[in-house]
Write a protein that holds these residues in place. Sequence first.
Motif, PDB file in Angstrom:
ATOM      1  N   GLU A 216     -15.316 -12.198  25.112  1.00 25.02           N
ATOM      2  CA  GLU A 216     -14.739 -10.852  24.433  1.00 25.02           C
ATOM      3  C   GLU A 216     -14.883 -10.879  23.008  1.00 25.02           C
TER       4      GLU A 216
ATOM      5  N   ARG B  26      -5.429  -6.241  20.688  1.00 26.38           N
ATOM      6  CA  ARG B  26      -5.586  -7.310  21.564  1.00 26.38           C
ATOM      7  C   ARG B  26      -5.545  -8.559  20.976  1.00 26.38           C
TER       8      ARG B  26
ATOM      9  N   GLY C 247     -13.503 -13.703  38.103  1.00 25.02           N
ATOM     10  CA  GLY C 247     -12.987 -13.231  36.887  1.00 25.02           C
ATOM     11  C   GLY C 247     -12.119 -14.379  35.882  1.00 25.02           C
ATOM     12  N   TYR C 248     -10.974 -14.083  35.283  1.00 17.15           N
ATOM     13  CA  TYR C 248     -10.126 -14.920  34.542  1.00 17.15           C
ATOM     14  C   TYR C 248      -9.654 -16.159  35.158  1.00 17.15           C
TER      15      TYR C 248
ATOM     16  N   ARG D  99      -2.454  -9.829  38.806  1.00 12.08           N
ATOM     17  CA  ARG D  99      -2.792  -8.491  38.130  1.00 12.08           C
ATOM     18  C   ARG D  99      -3.890  -8.583  36.852  1.00 12.08           C
ATOM     19  N   ASP D 100      -4.876  -8.226  37.135  1.00 14.10           N
ATOM     20  CA  ASP D 100      -5.969  -8.039  35.944  1.00 14.10           C
ATOM     21  C   ASP D 100      -7.046  -7.004  36.407  1.00 14.10           C
ATOM     22  N   SER D 101      -7.954  -7.164  35.501  1.00 14.13           N
ATOM     23  CA  SER D 101      -8.948  -6.050  36.004  1.00 14.13           C
ATOM     24  C   SER D 101      -9.650  -6.207  37.307  1.00 14.13           C
ATOM     25  N   CYS D 102      -9.874  -7.480  37.593  1.00 13.22           N
ATOM     26  CA  CYS D 102     -10.234  -7.675  39.147  1.00 13.22           C
ATOM     27  C   CYS D 102      -9.126  -7.590  40.133  1.00 13.22           C
TER      28      CYS D 102
ATOM     29  N   SER E 295      -7.985  -5.158  42.215  1.00 20.48           N
ATOM     30  CA  SER E 295      -8.274  -4.391  43.210  1.00 20.48           C
ATOM     31  C   SER E 295      -9.351  -4.918  44.254  1.00 20.48           C
ATOM     32  N   LYS E 296     -10.333  -5.670  43.696  1.00 12.78           N
ATOM     33  CA  LYS E 296     -11.371  -6.320  44.166  1.00 12.78           C
ATOM     34  C   LYS E 296     -10.813  -7.458  44.752  1.00 12.78           C
TER      35      LYS E 296
ATOM     36  N   ASP F 284      -3.851 -11.375  30.442  1.00 10.91           N
ATOM     37  CA  ASP F 284      -4.866 -11.496  31.457  1.00 10.91           C
ATOM     38  C   ASP F 284      -5.689 -13.014  30.988  1.00 10.91           C
TER      39      ASP F 284
END
Length: 371
Positions: free
Chosen positions: A78, A190, A234-235, A283-286, A288-289, A332
């Motif tokens: 990133e 960020r 992910g992370y 909790r992060d962008s993944c 819900s997956k 995250d």
Amino acid sequence: NKGNYEHYMQKEIHEQPESLKTTMRGRLIRGGSCKAKTVLLGGLKDHFKTIRRSRRIVFIGCGTSYNAALAARPILDELSGVPVTMEIASDLLDRQGPIYREDTAVFVSQSGETADTLQALEYALENGALCVGITNTVGSAIARHTHCGVHINAGAEIGVASTKAYTSQIVVMAMLALAIGGDTISSQTRREAIIDGLFDLPNKVREVLNLDQEMKDLAKLLIAEQSLLVFGRGYNYATALEGALKVKEVALMHSEGILAGEMKHGPLALVDENLPIIVIATRDSCFSKQQSVIQQLHARKGRVIVMCSKGEAVSVCPGGLGRVIEVPHVEDCLQPVINVVPLQLLAYHLTVLRGYNVDQPRNLAKSVTTQ
Ligand code: UD1
Ligand code: F6R
């Protein structure tokens, strides 16, 4: 000196709030009222120009050190502005994989003496890459042979299973991502959030260490199992690999870290009422997956243990199905530092309960100096 602890591994796990502080000491600058927050890595300051201009940054290591690089990869992707790749040292050597003059090769090693990593370094030097070390050991072969680098300053690590070095390596690589990225306006908010998160990280690690007894209870439940799966993405893909590595190397229990996105491509066949599966779903962008992964495991009567952010047990465990491990929520990209701690504790307690040698697992050496 183990102080009040029974084993070095236990001491080194509990020492992480302090070791992380030492790792960051003098390297995070909060700045005055108008000065921006920045990162200072003395060993690299004359080399950032070259690093930013390189065609690629390739991280190279073995075992836990490789996992640490993998944990930092998303934030390096990133912020660095340079394509990032990962190599396990032995695999790079087996393939004689491509390393070019225009590459920056970063060698990650706690001991600084690992034979595969050292040989990969010689190979990268021959190929003309800029070689950077990230090591815990001043004066080690990797520290001496690299062009420049960063000492992680975690303090001596004696337990064969790497714990505090792992979290310090991740923090150094997060600081590296911040430093390479420089102060582009677009990422300023960020970057500042990450720097604030780094300042607060030792406190959050202290908080997650309170799970010690809970992890001991979980270990009692799992003591006689043949196998344990850990799902992450992910992370926290690296957290799954690292948690499983700890369990197998010290507790001598088969354990596998699995990329949750690969579940349907094979591992799902293993799921039944008996095989314990830890799912990392902080909790992060993944998120819900991962929720949907948990649902699918429940649908197959899987024995699921979920790691989630504090206060979120209800959203990961509808109807109170299965056990949860609640951990403090942090930025995250720093969450892997928090999430690995309960897994280190679990591996530790499993080992003690199963009656194995914690600090010197059979067949292993602290520093693997032969190939
Ligand atoms: C250095 C000092 C530290 C001091 C600080 C004050 C050392 C070991 N560190 O820390 O005691 O408090 O300045 O500003 O004396 N290096 C490599 N390869 C590696 C690791 C490091 O070549 O794998 C090189 C670095 O490029 C640097 C030197 O070793 O030239 C020291 O690195 P590091 O300890 O990380 O630097 P500082 O944090 O500046
Ligand atoms: C696992 C472990 C090993 C080392 C690996 C690399 O707990 O300790 O996987 O991480 O042997 O060692 P270093 O980091 O010294 O190069």
